[in-house]
Write a protein that holds these residues in place. Structure first.
Motif, PDB file in Angstrom:
ATOM      1  N   LEU A 148     -55.114 -29.544 -33.623  1.00 28.16           N
ATOM      2  CA  LEU A 148     -54.046 -30.375 -34.182  1.00 28.16           C
ATOM      3  C   LEU A 148     -53.434 -29.623 -35.269  1.00 28.16           C
ATOM      4  CD1 LEU A 148     -56.339 -33.624 -34.220  1.00 28.16           C
ATOM      5  CD2 LEU A 148     -54.162 -33.197 -33.111  1.00 28.16           C
ATOM      6  N   GLU A 149     -54.273 -28.958 -36.164  1.00 24.88           N
ATOM      7  CA  GLU A 149     -53.587 -28.123 -37.131  1.00 24.88           C
ATOM      8  C   GLU A 149     -52.643 -27.075 -36.832  1.00 24.88           C
ATOM      9  OE1 GLU A 149     -57.834 -28.200 -40.247  1.00 24.88           O
ATOM     10  OE2 GLU A 149     -57.249 -26.513 -39.067  1.00 24.88           O
ATOM     11  N   HIS A 152     -49.416 -29.515 -35.264  1.00 28.86           N
ATOM     12  CA  HIS A 152     -48.504 -30.054 -36.070  1.00 28.86           C
ATOM     13  C   HIS A 152     -47.668 -29.122 -37.282  1.00 28.86           C
ATOM     14  CE1 HIS A 152     -50.319 -33.736 -34.989  1.00 28.86           C
ATOM     15  NE2 HIS A 152     -51.252 -33.960 -35.865  1.00 28.86           N
ATOM     16  N   MET A 155     -44.460 -30.019 -35.833  1.00 30.27           N
ATOM     17  CA  MET A 155     -44.120 -31.536 -36.090  1.00 30.27           C
ATOM     18  C   MET A 155     -43.666 -32.024 -37.369  1.00 30.27           C
ATOM     19  SD  MET A 155     -44.701 -32.358 -32.752  1.00 30.27           S
ATOM     20  CE  MET A 155     -44.422 -30.550 -32.152  1.00 30.27           C
ATOM     21  N   TYR A 156     -44.286 -31.225 -38.292  1.00 29.35           N
ATOM     22  CA  TYR A 156     -43.987 -32.072 -39.522  1.00 29.35           C
ATOM     23  C   TYR A 156     -43.551 -31.056 -40.608  1.00 29.35           C
ATOM     24  CZ  TYR A 156     -46.919 -35.819 -37.626  1.00 29.35           C
ATOM     25  OH  TYR A 156     -47.288 -36.734 -36.874  1.00 29.35           O
ATOM     26  N   HIS A 161     -47.372 -31.233 -44.847  1.00 33.31           N
ATOM     27  CA  HIS A 161     -48.403 -30.348 -45.020  1.00 33.31           C
ATOM     28  C   HIS A 161     -48.856 -30.537 -46.443  1.00 33.31           C
ATOM     29  CE1 HIS A 161     -48.388 -29.027 -40.903  1.00 33.31           C
ATOM     30  NE2 HIS A 161     -47.254 -29.127 -40.893  1.00 33.31           N
ATOM     31  N   VAL A 166     -50.055 -34.761 -43.292  1.00 32.39           N
ATOM     32  CA  VAL A 166     -50.694 -34.152 -42.042  1.00 32.39           C
ATOM     33  C   VAL A 166     -52.363 -34.154 -41.974  1.00 32.39           C
ATOM     34  CG1 VAL A 166     -50.951 -31.868 -40.657  1.00 32.39           C
ATOM     35  CG2 VAL A 166     -48.905 -32.525 -41.664  1.00 32.39           C
ATOM     36  N   ILE A 170     -54.309 -36.278 -38.977  1.00 28.35           N
ATOM     37  CA  ILE A 170     -55.528 -35.442 -38.319  1.00 28.35           C
ATOM     38  C   ILE A 170     -56.623 -36.098 -38.412  1.00 28.35           C
ATOM     39  CG2 ILE A 170     -56.724 -33.392 -38.039  1.00 28.35           C
ATOM     40  CD1 ILE A 170     -54.373 -31.787 -38.911  1.00 28.35           C
ATOM     41  N   GLN A 245     -40.589 -35.534 -36.847  1.00 29.79           N
ATOM     42  CA  GLN A 245     -41.258 -37.097 -36.605  1.00 29.79           C
ATOM     43  C   GLN A 245     -40.751 -37.725 -37.908  1.00 29.79           C
ATOM     44  OE1 GLN A 245     -44.869 -35.863 -33.571  1.00 29.79           O
ATOM     45  NE2 GLN A 245     -45.149 -37.260 -35.191  1.00 29.79           N
TER      46      GLN A 245
END
Length: 272
Positions: A148-149, A152, A155-156, A161, A166, A170, A245
């Motif tokens: 996921l880290e 993402h 994604m973001y 972050h 984020v 998670i 997103q």
């Protein structure tokens, strides 16, 4: 609260909220219906919103055999039919925007309008290489958290972050009681990597708004612009400072923009 409904020969998990004109929300790769929480909460005073888990995500089972974008569009149509919705404003995000494109092409009467967020019509070489990396990263990452880290990062925004957004997402994902398997992730990813609608987009007749994040590196604005240029009358907007997103990072601004678009469509429909 959501429920499993019978649709297209299988079961699909749906979440419904609010009253008003119908809106169908189609999530992207790996995202369950909860990805739309800010819209389910923020727009329910004006619309009846339906979100659902795509096949292999959340509470919707993964079927045997390969997945396809047209097949997932049939799932979207089946949800509308099962719920007795004759037509809806359809909003799709990322992979869900590909499903929304196919839904508008194959079932135009079901689609009152389209909002395509972080979209593309034809995967380019960069996109295909990125998807290949995600494919093997899902099975070789040392942990789900590490996956996921890394994921993402596409994604973001850097802002998300830095400010803990984020990290919160998670933690929520790791606590979700219906995690997606590596197999389901890879099987969803495969059709999004190759599916090409670009030559057919001119057939879409629904009023369309295409939204792209200025900082989106997964589906950069050039890909969204190519989609908007091919859909007759489509509006194209770049959201400054946003990434893949925006509906999660800046939900108030995002909800205001899509609400304004849907109000325009509603007003136009009343005049005709």
């Amino acid at each position: 609260m959501g429920e499993l409904i019978k649709a297209d020969g299988g079961e699909i998990w749906v979440e419904r909220r609010g009253k008003g004109p119908d809106v169908l929300l189609i999530a992207g790769l790996s995202d369950p219906a909860e990805a739309w929480q800010a819209q389910l909460d923020g727009l329910a005073d004006r619309y009846r919103l339906t979100a659902y888990d795509n096949r292999g995500t959340g509470r919707t089972p993964l079927p045997e055999g390969p997945l396809s974008v047209p097949g997932m569009a049939e799932d979207a149509a089946a949800v509308l039919h099962a719920l007795g919705i004759p037509a809806a404003h359809v909003m799709g995000f990322s992979g869900g925007s590909r499903i929304a494109q196919e839904l508008a092409l194959s079932h135009p009467r079901l689609v009152r309008s389209l909002v395509l967020v972080s979209t593309w019509g034809r995967p380019d070489a960069y996109f295909r290489s990125m998807a290949d990396f995600w494919h093997w990263m899902a099975e070789r990452a040392p942990s789900e958290r590490a996956m996921l880290e890394a994921f993402h990062l596409w994604m973001y925004t850097p802002r998300a972050h830095a400010d803990g957004t984020v990290d919160r997402i998670i933690e929520e994902t790791l606590a979700f009681p219906y995690p997606q398997s590596v197999e389901a992730f890879q099987r969803q990813l495969a059709p999004f990597r190759t599916h090409d609608t670009l030559a057919r987009l001119a057939e879409i007749t629904a009023p369309t708004l295409v939204l792209a994040g200025e900082l989106d590196i997964a589906a950069p604005p050039r890909l969204g612009r190519a989609v908007a240029e091919r859909i007759p009358g489509a509006k194209f907007e770049v959201l400054p400072g946003e990434a893949h997103q925006p509906f999660q990072e800046v939900p108030a601004m995002f909800n205001t923009r899509v609400d304004a678009f849907w109000r325009e469509v509603e007003a136009r429909d009343r005049e005709t």
